[in-house]
Design a protein around this motif. Sequence first.
Motif, PDB file in Angstrom:
ATOM      1  N   LYS A   9       0.839  -1.085  -0.076  1.00 42.63           N
ATOM      2  CA  LYS A   9      -0.235  -0.048  -0.107  1.00 42.63           C
ATOM      3  C   LYS A   9       0.760   1.128   0.012  1.00 42.63           C
ATOM      4  CE  LYS A   9      -4.185  -1.969   2.131  1.00 42.63           C
ATOM      5  NZ  LYS A   9      -4.917  -2.111   3.203  1.00 42.63           N
ATOM      6  N   ALA A  10       1.952   1.310   0.689  1.00 44.96           N
ATOM      7  CA  ALA A  10       2.823   2.402   0.814  1.00 44.96           C
ATOM      8  C   ALA A  10       3.349   2.732  -0.619  1.00 44.96           C
ATOM      9  CB  ALA A  10       3.877   2.102   1.940  1.00 44.96           C
ATOM     10  N   VAL A  11       3.741   1.723  -1.297  1.00 46.03           N
ATOM     11  CA  VAL A  11       4.604   1.952  -2.576  1.00 46.03           C
ATOM     12  C   VAL A  11       3.783   1.742  -3.897  1.00 46.03           C
ATOM     13  CG1 VAL A  11       6.708   1.380  -1.755  1.00 46.03           C
ATOM     14  CG2 VAL A  11       5.505  -0.246  -2.771  1.00 46.03           C
ATOM     15  N   GLY A  12       2.306   1.485  -3.411  1.00 43.24           N
ATOM     16  CA  GLY A  12       1.256   1.594  -4.627  1.00 43.24           C
ATOM     17  C   GLY A  12       1.384   0.312  -5.573  1.00 43.24           C
ATOM     18  N   VAL A  13       1.863  -0.841  -4.887  1.00 46.11           N
ATOM     19  CA  VAL A  13       1.726  -2.076  -5.661  1.00 46.11           C
ATOM     20  C   VAL A  13       0.698  -3.186  -5.045  1.00 46.11           C
ATOM     21  CG1 VAL A  13       3.852  -1.669  -7.074  1.00 46.11           C
ATOM     22  CG2 VAL A  13       3.729  -3.120  -5.022  1.00 46.11           C
ATOM     23  N   SER A  14       0.661  -4.335  -5.783  1.00 46.95           N
ATOM     24  CA  SER A  14       0.049  -5.448  -5.060  1.00 46.95           C
ATOM     25  C   SER A  14       0.986  -6.253  -3.868  1.00 46.95           C
ATOM     26  CB  SER A  14      -0.429  -6.586  -6.024  1.00 46.95           C
ATOM     27  OG  SER A  14       0.892  -7.276  -6.544  1.00 46.95           O
ATOM     28  N   ARG A  15       0.467  -6.984  -2.946  1.00 45.01           N
ATOM     29  CA  ARG A  15       1.271  -7.893  -2.027  1.00 45.01           C
ATOM     30  C   ARG A  15       2.038  -8.651  -2.821  1.00 45.01           C
ATOM     31  NH1 ARG A  15       1.868 -12.392  -0.561  1.00 45.01           N
ATOM     32  NH2 ARG A  15      -0.108 -13.105  -1.578  1.00 45.01           N
ATOM     33  N   GLN A  16       1.449  -9.293  -3.949  1.00 52.70           N
ATOM     34  CA  GLN A  16       1.953 -10.540  -4.619  1.00 52.70           C
ATOM     35  C   GLN A  16       3.261  -9.795  -5.314  1.00 52.70           C
ATOM     36  OE1 GLN A  16      -1.252  -9.748  -4.859  1.00 52.70           O
ATOM     37  NE2 GLN A  16      -2.218 -11.570  -4.486  1.00 52.70           N
ATOM     38  N   SER A  17       3.381  -8.565  -5.767  1.00 50.77           N
ATOM     39  CA  SER A  17       4.537  -7.952  -6.300  1.00 50.77           C
ATOM     40  C   SER A  17       5.497  -7.552  -5.461  1.00 50.77           C
ATOM     41  CB  SER A  17       4.295  -6.400  -6.940  1.00 50.77           C
ATOM     42  OG  SER A  17       3.342  -6.319  -7.913  1.00 50.77           O
TER      43      SER A  17
END
Length: 90
Positions: free
Chosen positions: A45-53
């Motif tokens: 969430k902090a960097v704006g990607v998915s957990r999978q990423s």
Amino acid sequence: MTSVLDISDPLIYSQMESLLDMPGILNRVKELRNARGWTQEELAKAVGVSRQSINSIERERYVPSLMLALTFAQVFGCTADQIFTLEKEK
């Protein structure tokens, strides 16, 4: 039209060989995330990607873009080269 690379061509073969010899990129994302007590989801969430990423990056299965690497640096409060480094050649 589909083209097939002719690896018997020395120029094409040497280019492919050089790609295979490229050093990998090591990262400290998991180490830095754990030091802050964050979950993969929180970092995502902090960097704006998915957990999978985040999982793929931590397992060194995916190399992030320059923009994402700089975002990690901003979130962690350090430089990108303190997070991502070229693997030492053998």
